[in-house]
Scaffold this motif. Structure first.
Motif, PDB file in Angstrom:
ATOM      1  N   GLU A 142       0.834  -1.212   0.000  1.00  0.00           N
ATOM      2  CA  GLU A 142       0.000   0.000   0.000  1.00  0.00           C
ATOM      3  C   GLU A 142       0.863   1.254   0.000  1.00  0.00           C
ATOM      4  O   GLU A 142       0.565   2.222  -0.701  1.00  0.00           O
ATOM      5  CB  GLU A 142      -0.947  -0.017   1.196  1.00  0.00           C
ATOM      6  CG  GLU A 142      -2.061  -1.032   1.046  1.00  0.00           C
ATOM      7  CD  GLU A 142      -2.847  -1.282   2.327  1.00  0.00           C
ATOM      8  OE1 GLU A 142      -2.421  -0.836   3.418  1.00  0.00           O
ATOM      9  OE2 GLU A 142      -3.900  -1.943   2.227  1.00  0.00           O
ATOM     10  N   LYS A 143       1.944   1.247   0.768  1.00  0.00           N
ATOM     11  CA  LYS A 143       2.867   2.392   0.806  1.00  0.00           C
ATOM     12  C   LYS A 143       3.518   2.588  -0.566  1.00  0.00           C
ATOM     13  O   LYS A 143       3.679   3.719  -1.027  1.00  0.00           O
ATOM     14  CB  LYS A 143       3.924   2.166   1.884  1.00  0.00           C
ATOM     15  CG  LYS A 143       4.905   3.287   2.041  1.00  0.00           C
ATOM     16  CD  LYS A 143       4.276   4.487   2.677  1.00  0.00           C
ATOM     17  CE  LYS A 143       5.344   5.516   3.007  1.00  0.00           C
ATOM     18  NZ  LYS A 143       4.812   6.742   3.536  1.00  0.00           N
ATOM     19  N   ALA A 144       3.866   1.499  -1.221  1.00  0.00           N
ATOM     20  CA  ALA A 144       4.463   1.585  -2.563  1.00  0.00           C
ATOM     21  C   ALA A 144       3.474   2.200  -3.545  1.00  0.00           C
ATOM     22  O   ALA A 144       3.849   3.051  -4.353  1.00  0.00           O
ATOM     23  CB  ALA A 144       4.896   0.199  -3.031  1.00  0.00           C
ATOM     24  N   VAL A 145       2.219   1.793  -3.472  1.00  0.00           N
ATOM     25  CA  VAL A 145       1.178   2.340  -4.342  1.00  0.00           C
ATOM     26  C   VAL A 145       1.026   3.845  -4.098  1.00  0.00           C
ATOM     27  O   VAL A 145       0.931   4.625  -5.048  1.00  0.00           O
ATOM     28  CB  VAL A 145      -0.169   1.598  -4.130  1.00  0.00           C
ATOM     29  CG1 VAL A 145      -1.316   2.329  -4.811  1.00  0.00           C
ATOM     30  CG2 VAL A 145      -0.064   0.167  -4.634  1.00  0.00           C
ATOM     31  N   GLU A 146       1.037   4.255  -2.835  1.00  0.00           N
ATOM     32  CA  GLU A 146       0.943   5.684  -2.487  1.00  0.00           C
ATOM     33  C   GLU A 146       2.034   6.494  -3.167  1.00  0.00           C
ATOM     34  O   GLU A 146       1.817   7.647  -3.540  1.00  0.00           O
ATOM     35  CB  GLU A 146       1.072   5.883  -0.976  1.00  0.00           C
ATOM     36  CG  GLU A 146      -0.136   5.507  -0.169  1.00  0.00           C
ATOM     37  CD  GLU A 146       0.124   5.644   1.327  1.00  0.00           C
ATOM     38  OE1 GLU A 146       1.023   6.427   1.743  1.00  0.00           O
ATOM     39  OE2 GLU A 146      -0.574   4.953   2.094  1.00  0.00           O
ATOM     40  N   LEU A 147       3.204   5.896  -3.309  1.00  0.00           N
ATOM     41  CA  LEU A 147       4.344   6.591  -3.914  1.00  0.00           C
ATOM     42  C   LEU A 147       4.407   6.423  -5.430  1.00  0.00           C
ATOM     43  O   LEU A 147       5.344   6.888  -6.065  1.00  0.00           O
ATOM     44  CB  LEU A 147       5.638   6.114  -3.267  1.00  0.00           C
ATOM     45  CG  LEU A 147       5.753   6.439  -1.776  1.00  0.00           C
ATOM     46  CD1 LEU A 147       6.995   5.792  -1.183  1.00  0.00           C
ATOM     47  CD2 LEU A 147       5.778   7.941  -1.553  1.00  0.00           C
ATOM     48  N   GLY A 148       3.432   5.737  -6.001  1.00  0.00           N
ATOM     49  CA  GLY A 148       3.367   5.603  -7.453  1.00  0.00           C
ATOM     50  C   GLY A 148       4.138   4.443  -8.031  1.00  0.00           C
ATOM     51  O   GLY A 148       4.303   4.359  -9.252  1.00  0.00           O
ATOM     52  N   ALA A 149       4.609   3.530  -7.208  1.00  0.00           N
ATOM     53  CA  ALA A 149       5.349   2.366  -7.705  1.00  0.00           C
ATOM     54  C   ALA A 149       4.381   1.247  -8.077  1.00  0.00           C
ATOM     55  O   ALA A 149       3.286   1.156  -7.520  1.00  0.00           O
ATOM     56  CB  ALA A 149       6.326   1.870  -6.640  1.00  0.00           C
ATOM     57  N   LEU A 150       4.792   0.404  -9.006  1.00  0.00           N
ATOM     58  CA  LEU A 150       4.044  -0.812  -9.278  1.00  0.00           C
ATOM     59  C   LEU A 150       4.285  -1.723  -8.085  1.00  0.00           C
ATOM     60  O   LEU A 150       5.432  -1.983  -7.721  1.00  0.00           O
ATOM     61  CB  LEU A 150       4.538  -1.473 -10.558  1.00  0.00           C
ATOM     62  CG  LEU A 150       3.769  -2.723 -10.981  1.00  0.00           C
ATOM     63  CD1 LEU A 150       3.699  -2.806 -12.490  1.00  0.00           C
ATOM     64  CD2 LEU A 150       4.342  -3.970 -10.385  1.00  0.00           C
ATOM     65  N   ALA A 151       3.217  -2.191  -7.467  1.00  0.00           N
ATOM     66  CA  ALA A 151       3.328  -3.039  -6.285  1.00  0.00           C
ATOM     67  C   ALA A 151       2.644  -4.363  -6.547  1.00  0.00           C
ATOM     68  O   ALA A 151       1.527  -4.403  -7.059  1.00  0.00           O
ATOM     69  CB  ALA A 151       2.700  -2.334  -5.084  1.00  0.00           C
ATOM     70  N   ALA A 152       3.333  -5.441  -6.200  1.00  0.00           N
ATOM     71  CA  ALA A 152       2.789  -6.778  -6.430  1.00  0.00           C
ATOM     72  C   ALA A 152       3.359  -7.736  -5.401  1.00  0.00           C
ATOM     73  O   ALA A 152       4.406  -7.477  -4.794  1.00  0.00           O
ATOM     74  CB  ALA A 152       3.127  -7.251  -7.840  1.00  0.00           C
ATOM     75  N   GLY A 153       2.666  -8.837  -5.228  1.00  0.00           N
ATOM     76  CA  GLY A 153       3.129  -9.862  -4.313  1.00  0.00           C
ATOM     77  C   GLY A 153       2.483 -11.181  -4.642  1.00  0.00           C
ATOM     78  O   GLY A 153       1.579 -11.255  -5.475  1.00  0.00           O
ATOM     79  N   LEU A 154       2.950 -12.210  -3.980  1.00  0.00           N
ATOM     80  CA  LEU A 154       2.338 -13.518  -4.127  1.00  0.00           C
ATOM     81  C   LEU A 154       1.106 -13.584  -3.234  1.00  0.00           C
ATOM     82  O   LEU A 154       1.091 -13.025  -2.144  1.00  0.00           O
ATOM     83  CB  LEU A 154       3.336 -14.610  -3.761  1.00  0.00           C
ATOM     84  CG  LEU A 154       4.569 -14.684  -4.658  1.00  0.00           C
ATOM     85  CD1 LEU A 154       5.538 -15.737  -4.155  1.00  0.00           C
ATOM     86  CD2 LEU A 154       4.186 -14.955  -6.102  1.00  0.00           C
ATOM     87  N   LEU A 155       0.098 -14.266  -3.695  1.00  0.00           N
ATOM     88  CA  LEU A 155      -1.171 -14.379  -2.990  1.00  0.00           C
ATOM     89  C   LEU A 155      -1.063 -15.384  -1.846  1.00  0.00           C
ATOM     90  O   LEU A 155      -0.651 -16.525  -2.049  1.00  0.00           O
ATOM     91  CB  LEU A 155      -2.265 -14.827  -3.969  1.00  0.00           C
ATOM     92  CG  LEU A 155      -3.651 -15.044  -3.403  1.00  0.00           C
ATOM     93  CD1 LEU A 155      -4.232 -13.740  -2.866  1.00  0.00           C
ATOM     94  CD2 LEU A 155      -4.565 -15.630  -4.478  1.00  0.00           C
ATOM     95  N   PHE A 156      -1.430 -14.926  -0.653  1.00  0.00           N
ATOM     96  CA  PHE A 156      -1.454 -15.760   0.550  1.00  0.00           C
ATOM     97  C   PHE A 156      -2.719 -15.451   1.335  1.00  0.00           C
ATOM     98  O   PHE A 156      -3.334 -14.402   1.130  1.00  0.00           O
ATOM     99  CB  PHE A 156      -0.231 -15.460   1.432  1.00  0.00           C
ATOM    100  CG  PHE A 156       1.060 -15.987   0.882  1.00  0.00           C
ATOM    101  CD1 PHE A 156       1.389 -17.332   1.006  1.00  0.00           C
ATOM    102  CD2 PHE A 156       1.956 -15.145   0.257  1.00  0.00           C
ATOM    103  CE1 PHE A 156       2.576 -17.826   0.498  1.00  0.00           C
ATOM    104  CE2 PHE A 156       3.152 -15.620  -0.253  1.00  0.00           C
ATOM    105  CZ  PHE A 156       3.463 -16.966  -0.126  1.00  0.00           C
ATOM    106  N   PRO A 157      -3.109 -16.325   2.264  1.00  0.00           N
ATOM    107  CA  PRO A 157      -4.307 -16.056   3.062  1.00  0.00           C
ATOM    108  C   PRO A 157      -4.259 -14.723   3.809  1.00  0.00           C
ATOM    109  O   PRO A 157      -5.279 -14.053   3.964  1.00  0.00           O
ATOM    110  CB  PRO A 157      -4.361 -17.236   4.039  1.00  0.00           C
ATOM    111  CG  PRO A 157      -3.657 -18.353   3.328  1.00  0.00           C
ATOM    112  CD  PRO A 157      -2.561 -17.657   2.537  1.00  0.00           C
TER     113      PRO A 157
END
Length: 183
Positions: A142-157
């Motif tokens: 979320e912090k990365a998105v706020e700064l305009g970066a592409l943010a992604a991760g692996l899906l976990f519960p």
């Protein structure tokens, strides 16, 4: 540095949660399995926060163990980022005391990087040159998105419920790489 990719280690380059579960059931055999980890305070009712953190430290202190293998596509993922002009900063929420085993693990498995940042404050690294952040923690993404970066991760519960918060959750690193290279 024109474009930086900040990449997490645990549950990004390798399946940390399985090793973590093995440590936690040593503390309490009734600890819930990883598919039930939907909150960040999963230790409550099963162990102390101190025991929880000791289990994490045990794994990080022994990161270079042969039993801790990276995801199959991790080396190719990082190499592709490097080939596409990214400065790769590996950033992990771990004590700087674990730098040596972490470096040995990264090098042993051919996981290329330019910088290694070990601290409990990964988001301090974020700057205008940060173009990509790959992590499993929603608050980091979320912090990365706020700064305009592409943010992604692996899906976990534990991050599934946050999937509509501006970042992408994927099934593997190849899916993440595709989204990065298409930007």
């Amino acid at each position: 540095m024109d474009k930086t990719a900040i990449i997490d280690i645990d549950n990004t380059l390798w399946q940390f949660c399985d090793a973590f579960y093995e440590e936690l059931i040593k503390v309490n055999p009734n600890f819930p399995t990883t598919d039930n980890w939907t909150r960040w305070d999963i230790w409550e009712g099963y162990c102390s926060e101190q025991d929880f953190n000791m289990a994490i430290d045990t794994i990080h202190a022994n990161q270079d163990s042969e039993k801790y293998q990276p995801y199959f596509e991790a080396a190719g993922f990082l190499s592709a980022l490097k080939q596409n002009g990214y400065h790769i900063t590996i950033a992990s929420h771990r004590s700087p005391d674990h730098r040596k085993p972490t470096e040995r693990w990264l090098k042993r498995h051919g996981l290329v990087f330019d910088d290694l940042h070990l601290s409990h404050h990964k988001t301090d690294l974020f700057s205008v040159s940060t173009k990509v952040v790959v992590d499993d923690a929603p608050q980091v993404l979320e912090k990365a998105v706020e700064l305009g970066a592409l943010a992604a991760g692996l899906l976990f519960p534990w991050n599934k419920a946050y999937s509509g918060n501006g970042f992408r959750l994927c099934n593997n690193l190849n899916e993440i790489l595709d989204s990065i290279l298409k930007q």
